[in-house]
Every structure is written in structure tokens, then in C-alpha cells.
Scaffold this motif. Structure first.
Motif, PDB file in Angstrom:
ATOM      1  N   ASP A   5      -0.199  14.891   2.510  1.00  0.00           N
ATOM      2  CA  ASP A   5      -1.572  15.284   2.256  1.00  0.00           C
ATOM      3  C   ASP A   5      -1.929  15.820   1.054  1.00  0.00           C
ATOM      4  OD1 ASP A   5      -1.031  17.684   5.554  1.00  0.00           O
ATOM      5  OD2 ASP A   5      -1.390  15.515   5.159  1.00  0.00           O
ATOM      6  N   GLY A   6      -1.090  16.201   0.200  1.00  0.00           N
ATOM      7  CA  GLY A   6      -1.337  16.319  -1.232  1.00  0.00           C
ATOM      8  C   GLY A   6      -1.848  15.064  -1.959  1.00  0.00           C
ATOM      9  N   ALA A   7      -1.274  13.925  -1.541  1.00  0.00           N
ATOM     10  CA  ALA A   7      -1.395  12.643  -2.291  1.00  0.00           C
ATOM     11  C   ALA A   7      -2.946  12.136  -1.600  1.00  0.00           C
ATOM     12  CB  ALA A   7      -0.306  11.671  -1.800  1.00  0.00           C
ATOM     13  N   ALA A   8      -3.082  12.374  -0.576  1.00  0.00           N
ATOM     14  CA  ALA A   8      -4.577  11.953   0.120  1.00  0.00           C
ATOM     15  C   ALA A   8      -5.508  12.611  -0.378  1.00  0.00           C
ATOM     16  CB  ALA A   8      -4.287  11.937   1.538  1.00  0.00           C
TER      17      ALA A   8
ATOM     18  N   VAL B 163       0.997  -1.157   0.102  1.00  0.00           N
ATOM     19  CA  VAL B 163       0.012   0.006   0.094  1.00  0.00           C
ATOM     20  C   VAL B 163       0.915   1.330   0.059  1.00  0.00           C
ATOM     21  CG1 VAL B 163      -1.949  -0.993   1.229  1.00  0.00           C
ATOM     22  CG2 VAL B 163      -0.444  -0.062   2.483  1.00  0.00           C
ATOM     23  N   ALA B 164       0.387   2.526  -0.655  1.00  0.00           N
ATOM     24  CA  ALA B 164       1.394   3.565  -0.712  1.00  0.00           C
ATOM     25  C   ALA B 164       0.493   4.995  -0.420  1.00  0.00           C
ATOM     26  CB  ALA B 164       1.823   3.459  -2.321  1.00  0.00           C
ATOM     27  N   SER B 165       1.186   5.996  -0.193  1.00  0.00           N
ATOM     28  CA  SER B 165       0.516   7.341  -0.350  1.00  0.00           C
ATOM     29  C   SER B 165       1.750   8.042  -0.939  1.00  0.00           C
ATOM     30  CB  SER B 165       0.028   7.572   0.995  1.00  0.00           C
ATOM     31  OG  SER B 165      -0.428   9.073   0.921  1.00  0.00           O
ATOM     32  N   GLY B 166       1.523   8.903  -1.712  1.00  0.00           N
ATOM     33  CA  GLY B 166       2.796   9.704  -2.266  1.00  0.00           C
ATOM     34  C   GLY B 166       3.936   9.117  -2.471  1.00  0.00           C
TER      35      GLY B 166
ATOM     36  N   ALA C  99       3.235  21.013  -7.264  1.00  0.00           N
ATOM     37  CA  ALA C  99       3.014  21.661  -8.869  1.00  0.00           C
ATOM     38  C   ALA C  99       1.678  20.937  -9.430  1.00  0.00           C
ATOM     39  CB  ALA C  99       4.261  21.456  -9.535  1.00  0.00           C
ATOM     40  N   GLY C 100       1.433  19.480  -9.230  1.00  0.00           N
ATOM     41  CA  GLY C 100       0.411  18.658  -9.886  1.00  0.00           C
ATOM     42  C   GLY C 100       0.213  17.497  -8.881  1.00  0.00           C
ATOM     43  N   PRO C 101      -0.584  17.789  -8.177  1.00  0.00           N
ATOM     44  CA  PRO C 101      -1.098  16.816  -7.071  1.00  0.00           C
ATOM     45  C   PRO C 101      -1.624  15.333  -7.609  1.00  0.00           C
ATOM     46  CG  PRO C 101      -1.773  18.879  -6.392  1.00  0.00           C
ATOM     47  CD  PRO C 101      -1.472  19.132  -7.887  1.00  0.00           C
ATOM     48  N   THR C 102      -2.483  15.567  -8.667  1.00  0.00           N
ATOM     49  CA  THR C 102      -2.831  14.343  -9.254  1.00  0.00           C
ATOM     50  C   THR C 102      -2.069  13.463 -10.211  1.00  0.00           C
ATOM     51  OG1 THR C 102      -4.032  15.270 -10.943  1.00  0.00           O
ATOM     52  CG2 THR C 102      -5.285  15.098  -8.676  1.00  0.00           C
ATOM     53  N   ALA C 103      -0.901  14.236 -10.510  1.00  0.00           N
ATOM     54  CA  ALA C 103       0.027  13.424 -11.530  1.00  0.00           C
ATOM     55  C   ALA C 103       0.370  12.148 -10.985  1.00  0.00           C
ATOM     56  CB  ALA C 103       1.294  14.326 -11.734  1.00  0.00           C
TER      57      ALA C 103
END
Length: 746
Positions: free
Chosen positions: A261-264, A18-21, A304-308
Motif C-alpha cells: 500500500d505504501g508503494a502504491a 512490472v513491480a510494486s514495492g 520510514a520513507g515510502p518514496t525512497a
């Protein structure tokens, strides 16, 4: 009788992850970190938890059930006592893990016993600070002593490697009287009768003096922020982005927590945006459901691009320029935000200087950027590496596609300085010998030899099976450049630079003619794989021709010949198109690029086949790929399938080191559906051009939350008995025009 059904195949079946960012937890299938590669908790490609041994009252509990929960969490259940004895003594250990910038492991004891319990938990831990690539290969390239210090509350493990400032703080929270000795924490838990008690083990990286906190114990991601457009973010500077600040690892102070936080939040944003699909073909519906779920799970969360997206798990949790762009372009039918963010992210990583070690040149886009010790220490060149010729054309093509889908001129205007820098780089450095074609040469002693789509060292081979030396002009790079000129011209024209746009279109037309003369091999029915350093064609049948069809560089008169050649038995395995012909002397179905089947190519090729109206070939490619998806758990396409023939084996297997999930394998599912609809958006006019050709095995499609030009609507397609299809929309008003693709018209 049909072949036996294959179901629930798994890639890396011995692992869960499992992962985040930039953080990943890799465990065995029972949720344990046992001290063997590649298990562990990784932050910024660095293993900060390499071993964790949990015992209860001196014994390792027996885990009987484990599952990943969403993208970033995991649960395991273990029995602590006999369940069927009465009066009850039953108790269970529940291990709940939450991945963020750090790792939180909640150890919860559930009691169904009639009397209170006291249990002693012991957790033994270690950290070796191995790089992800070292954990993957099992070979260390950098090692140093790890100092341990216990302050009565937590353990600090500090890596002693010169040139790195990396440590990890590990502590037990939620209990008093925590002991520590011999690398192990001990704590007593008092559990009431038929009650529960828990403690949390926090693993928090401390990189460059900045502590990265463990996330809260929440299975759900935080709510999405208010709806935004890409234009709401701070613009890059006019020079295309000051990548001296954002591209150099390690990150700035606090960037780890921000990225987490950006990834979540990016995951939540994508789950709320990405289109849903329903169909009476359950396999197609399942493949789409898994694909968009995976796409929503893979954002890096970069400011710069959170959903990339990052490329895939567990091996490629880093920035790959072309991967972000290709994934996001293929997935546009599901939603445009990923492409917007991928464009912005890549705009900030353009080269600024001449640096042979990084294969960097002014204006040259990124191949990859990673933060592991091997890269930061300079043992490889990949801390910020520019050895790639696909990202630049992909950026220009993606910019035009983004405009065509969204009509978002504000974002396009902001990105035009970066587009200009990329064109300038390609003009100045892309054509090394002045023959009018892009060719690459690796200058870095530790760089990537092949810098086109197929980037493994032995990918480009001649008809004798010998590796082609640099410089090389591969066929697909010319196609990407052709598409970049045309689609980039759309963006330049829309932002008022019409004369420049006209020049780009004319250049594209000249390139198309020149390419066909130099690469077409009429006696073989395919295009040369490349032009070698001597300028002669590399006569090896390969999958690049699918990319050529998608780009539109193939003249209409030979398109069906090319399509038929791709579907010949030596090229088409029955599941997908092989990267190299099975008749080639270098063919190996389990290699990376010499006969394997990449799902991402199926999506690109399918769009090319639809472009030229090659419907039987498109139906064969789509059926094969969806059949392949159906073999795997959750209908999830892996990174790479083997090239073994469907007629010879019910299950072809995968490339041994495949990732799964893989971003551009997920986006392929979306691209296949778009191809079957021959769907082309005209976002500025809120118009949809379609020419659906659904095969008999796909009688209907309902796609919810399609976005074109600011309109959001549902698309309903039904196949009629005569093979034609009806198309209806519901929601925001959009004009639907039934029109075949231009190159498909006779």
C-alpha cells in the motif's frame, strides 16, 4: 551525411517486468511465465511463481499483443477463434495482471460470437522459491523440496528449506466447480453471446505465517493521501533509529501488505509532485517525461520513507543506501520528497555493533538490505550489509542539500542525531592509517571488495592492469567527504550547532589542500584513481574526476585541465565518460567499471562542469547523454552503456546485465537540466541562483511545479541569439538572482 539513427533499442529485449514495492513480475514479451530464468513472480526477492501455463480448451492461446500498464500492471491479448468467419465465432482471452504484495491475474474471455460459448481454462503452476540472484544467474545456491497441499479451494506450496518459513497460496476465484489435479487448476467458463466472463488467479505469499494479499484489479494506483511534510512522520529515536526492528529481514507481521500500500500511494504522491518539462527539443522533453515516470514507479514503500527508490529492475529491488541518496539528490529539481524519505530510511539502518560478516560498525550506514533466501539463510552477507563508504558522506551531503532546497528545519533537526553518529563513525573508523583520508578494507568473507563508488571486484586497477588490494583510499570518497563536511556544516549551523559547523568547514578546507597534494598528477592532467595500500597513487585515468568537480574539491586553477582530460577521446566515448580510459590495459567497454559508461556519472559530472563554468565540456556531455537516451525505447537511459566510441558505431550496446529502468539513470536527466541552468537553491530565503547556458540545440525549457523553500512555481527559460538566456517564473513568489557559480567566476 550523419550516422544512421538508432531508435527503440531495448535492454533485456526478451523480457517484460512490472513491480510494486518488494514485488516483481518478470514475463516473456508475450506476458508468459514459461518456467525459464529469470521469469516469475517474486516477493521479497523470492520466486513464488516460477511457471504458469495457460490453456483454453486444451490449447495454448496465441498471444498477439502485450503491454505493461503503468508501474504495476500488464495486459495481453490472445485469439481463441477465427476472427473473420461469419456468422461470428470470434473470442479472445485477455490476461490482466496486477502486482502488489501478491499477484492477481484476471483471465477474461471476450466473445463476439453470435452464440454462447463454454470454454475450459486450465492453469498449470509451480513455485521453486529461488532467490532473485539465483534466477538472474541461473545457478541455485539453495534448494529444497516443495510440498503441495490442495484443500478444495486453493493450492498451498510450502518450501521445505530449514531456516525459512516461506509458502505461497494459489487459488482460482470467481468461479464454481474449480478442479485441481497434476499441478493444474481447471474451470469452465460460460460466456454469453457477445459478452464476457472472467476468473481471477491469486498468488499470495505466506512468509513467516503472514499472508500477503493480492491487490485489487485496478490499473490506477490509489489516490494520494492528504499533502504531508516529512515532519509529519514519527521521528526516529534520538540514537538515529532502532534498526534492530526495521532492518532485519524478514519483515514484521503485516509489513508486506503495508509496504505494498505504501508503494502504491508513494507512486501517486510522486506523480503528483514531480516537475514536468516542456521544450521544442522533443528528445529532451521525452527523456524528462520518461525519467520522472520511472522515478515515480520505483518507490519501495518502506514505512520510514515510502518514496525512497529501489535501484532498478529487474535485478535490484532492494534497499541500496547510496543509490537512494544519489538518485534523490540528483532529482531535487523534480521534487524533494524522495530525498527526505531516503534520508529517513537510511537513518534507520545505521550500524549498531561490530560484525565482520556484515562489515558493520557502530554508526556505519548501509550498503544494501535484501530479503531473498540466499541472504536470509546467510549464504551471503546482504540481509543487512554495511560494506560501503559512500553512503555516510552522501547522507551528510544530502542533508545539507535537502535544507538548501526546502528550508525544512523540522526534518533536519530530527535527522541530526543520525548525522552525528555518521560523523563519529567516519572519525573513528574511516581513516584506517591516520593519513587524513578515508580508506576502506573489506572484512567480510562474503563482502564487497571495493566499497567506494565503483564497487565491483575488479574496478580499482593500477596502470599495469592489476587489481589493487585493500585497504584503498579512492579519490571520489575524499571528494564525498569534503562535500559532506561542508554541506553537513550547513545543517549543523542551521540547527544551532554553529561552533561544530565551523570546525567541519575548517576540516574540509584542510582536506582539500591535503587531497590535491597527494592525488594530483600534473604530468597526466588528472587525479590518481586512489592511493593503494602502500600509499602510492594509482595512476589510472578514470571517471572519478567528474565526481571531484561536482564536490568542489578541485582547485579552480586546474579545473579546466581536469575537464579537458575527461573529454579526451580515450575517456569520452561521444555518448558519455568512460569509467576507465580506453588506453588502459584493463579496458573492456562491456565490463561493469573498466571502460563502460554510467549515465549516473554524467549527471554528477555535469553539475561539476557547471560549477566551474566549463560550458563547452558540459554541452558535450549533455548532448552525448541525451543522444544516448534517444536510442532507447521511450528515451530511457539504461543502467550502463558500453564504452564503444560513437565515432565507430551508431549503437554502443549496454553492459550485458543492465537494469532498465534504473533509478539513478532517470535522475541523471534531471541533473543534466539543472547543470545547464547552473541552478542553485537557497530554500530558506525562497531564492534561486541561476546562470543558464543553453546550447544551440536546446532553445527553450519550461519546467512546471519547481519547489524551493515551500514555494511552487514554473520556470521558463529562453535562449537568445547571442547565447544568453532569459529566465522568468510564474506561481508562488520566489527571488531569481542571475549569478555564476562561485568557482566559475574569473
Amino acid at each position: 551525411m550523419g550516422s544512421p539513427a538508432v531508435r527503440n533499442a531495448r535492454v533485456r529485449p526478451e523480457l517484460l517486468y512490472v513491480a510494486s514495492g518488494w514485488s516483481t513480475l518478470v514475463t516473456d514479451v508475450r506476458g508468459r511465465v514459461g518456467g525459464t530464468d529469470p521469469q516469475g513472480f517474486f516477493a521479497d526477492n523470492t520466486r513464488v511463481l516460477s511457471r504458469e501455463r495457460i490453456t483454453v480448451d486444451g490449447r495454448a492461446p496465441t498471444v498477439f499483443s502485450t503491454a505493461d500498464v503503468g508501474a504495476h500492471a500488464q495486459m495481453s491479448y490472445a485469439a481463441l477463434a477465427e476472427a473473420e468467419v461469419l456468422p461470428s465465432v470470434a473470442a479472445y482471452l485477455v490476461v490482466e495482471r496486477f502486482v502488489g504484495a501478491g499477484l492477481r491475474t484476471r483471465l477474461r474471455v471476450l466473445s463476439y460470437a453470435v452464440a454462447p460459448l463454454t470454454v475450459e481454462l486450465e492453469v498449470e503452476v509451480d513455485a521453486d522459491f529461488a532467490d532473485t540472484v539465483e534466477a538472474e544467474s541461473g545457478r541455485r545456491r539453495q534448494e529444497a523440496p516443495v510440498a503441495r497441499s490442495w484443500n478444495g479451494r486453493e493450492l498451498l506450496l510450502t518450501y521445505g528449506r530449514s531456516g525459512l518459513d516461506r509458502a505461497v497460496a494459489i487459488g482460482v476465484h470467481g468461479a464454481t466447480g474449480v478442479g485441481y489435479a497434476d499441478s493444474a487448476f481447471t474451470v469452465e467458463l460460460s460466456v454469453p453471446a457477445r459478452g464476457e466472463a472472467y476468473v481471477d488467479l491469486l498468488v499470495e505469499p505466506v512468509f513467516d505465517g503472514v499472508r500477503r494479499p493480492a491487490p485489487p484489479a485496478l490499473f490506477a494506483d490509489p489516490p494520494a493521501e492528504p499533502p504531508r511534510s516529512c515532519t509529519s512522520r514519527p521521528a526516529n529515536p534520538a540514537n538515529g533509529g532502532d534498526n534492530r526492528k526495521i532492518a532485519e529481514p524478514p519483515p514484521e507481521a503485516g509489513a508486506g501488505a503495508e509496504a505494498r500500500d505504501g508503494a502504491a500511494r508513494a507512486r501517486t504522491e510522486l506523480r503528483e509532485e514531480l516537475s514536468l518539462l516542456r521544450s521544442t527539443n522533443a528528445g529532451i522533453a521525452a527523456a524528462w517525461k520518461t525519467a520522472v515516470r520511472d522515478l515515480a514507479a520505483l518507490p519501495l514503500g518502506e514505512p520510514a520513507g515510502p518514496t525512497a527508490p529501489f535501484a532498478g529492475l529487474p535485478a535490484y529491488q532492494q534497499i541500496f543506501g547510496r543509490d537512494t541518496l544519489a538518485t534523490s539528490w540528483q532529482a531535487l529539481l523534480a521534487g524533494p520528497t524522495m530525498l527526505c524519505d531516503s534520508l529517513r530510511l537510511n537513518a534507520g539502518y545505521l550500524g549498531r555493533r561490530f560484525d565482520d560478516w556484515r562489515d558493520e560498525e557502530p554508526g556505519k550506514p548501509l550498503h544494501q538490505a535484501r530479503r531473498g533466501p540466499v541472504s536470509v539463510l546467510g549464504l551471503d552477507a546482504f540481509a543487512r550489509y554495511h560494506g560501503d563508504y559512500a553512503t555516510g558522506p552522501d547522507f551528510l551531503f544530502g542533508l545539507g542539500q535537502y535544507l538548501a532546497w526546502t528550508g525544512d528545519l523540522g526534518t533536519v533537526r530530527e535527522l541530526m542525531p543520525a548525522a552525528r553518529r555518521i560523523v563519529a563513525w567516519l572519525d573513528r573508523f574511516g581513516d584506517l592509517d591516520g593519513d587524513g583520508f578515508l580508506e576502506y578494507r573489506c572484512r567480510s568473507a562474503a563482502g564487497v571488495r571495493n566499497q567506494g563508488w565503483k564497487d565491483s571486484d575488479t574496478a580499482i586497477v593500477d596502470e599495469r592492469g592489476e587489481v589493487v588490494e585493500n585497504p584503498i583510499a579512492t579519490s571520489e570518497l575524499q571528494a564525498y567527504w569534503y562535500a559532506a563536511l561542508r554541506h553537513g556544516a550547513l545543517a549543523f549551523a542551521a540547527t544551532g550547532q554553529r561552533a561544530y559547523a565551523v570546525r567541519l568547514v575548517r576540516r574540509a578546507a584542510r582536506l582539500r589542500r591535503r587531497f590535491h597534494r597527494a592525488f594530483w598528477l600534473p604530468e597526466h592532467g588528472f587525479y590518481a584513481m586512489a592511493l593503494g595500500p602502500d600509499g602510492r597513487p594509482v595512476v589510472s585515468a578514470n571517471s572519478n574526476d567528474g565526481h571531484l568537480l561536482a564536490a568542489g574539491i578541485v582547485p579552480r586553477r586546474v579545473a579546466r585541465v581536469v575537464a579537458d582530460r575527461l573529454l579526451r577521446p580515450d575517456m569520452f566515448s561521444g555518448f558519455g565518460i568512460r569509467t576507465l580510459s580506453a588506453d588502459h590495459p584493463s579496458y573492456n567497454p562491456f565490463s561493469y567499471h573498466r571502460g563502460s559508461v554510467w549515465p549516473v556519472e554524467a549527471g554528477t559530472t555535469a553539475l561539476g562542469l557547471a560549477r566551474y563554468g566549463c560550458w563547452p565540456q558540459l554541452h558535450a556531455v549533455a548532448e552525448g547523454m541525451f543522444a544516448a537516451a534517444g536510442m532507447f525505447e521511450g528515451h530511457r537511459l539504461p543502467e550502463v552503456l558500453s564504452g564503444l566510441s560513437r565515432s565507430e558505431t551508431p549503437y554502443p550496446g549496454v553492459y550485458p546485465d543492465s537494469c532498465s529502468p534504473q533509478a539513478w539513470s532517470a535522475s541523471t536527466v534531471v541533473a543534466l537540466v539543472q547543470a545547464l541552468l547552473a541552478l542553485r537553491p537557497v530554500g530558506p530565503l525562497r531564492t534561486l541562483l541561476v546562470d543558464p547556458h543553453l546550447p544551440a540545440w536546446l532553445p527553450d525549457l519550461d519546467i512546471e511545479r519547481v519547489r524551493v523553500g515551500g514555494a511552487t512555481f514554473d520556470l521558463r527559460v529562453r535562449r537568445r541569439r547571442d547565447g544568453t538566456a532569459s529566465v522568468r517564473t510564474r506561481g508562488d513568489r520566489v527571488l531569481v538572482v542571475r549569478r555564476p557559480p562561485r568557482d566559475a567566476r574569473r
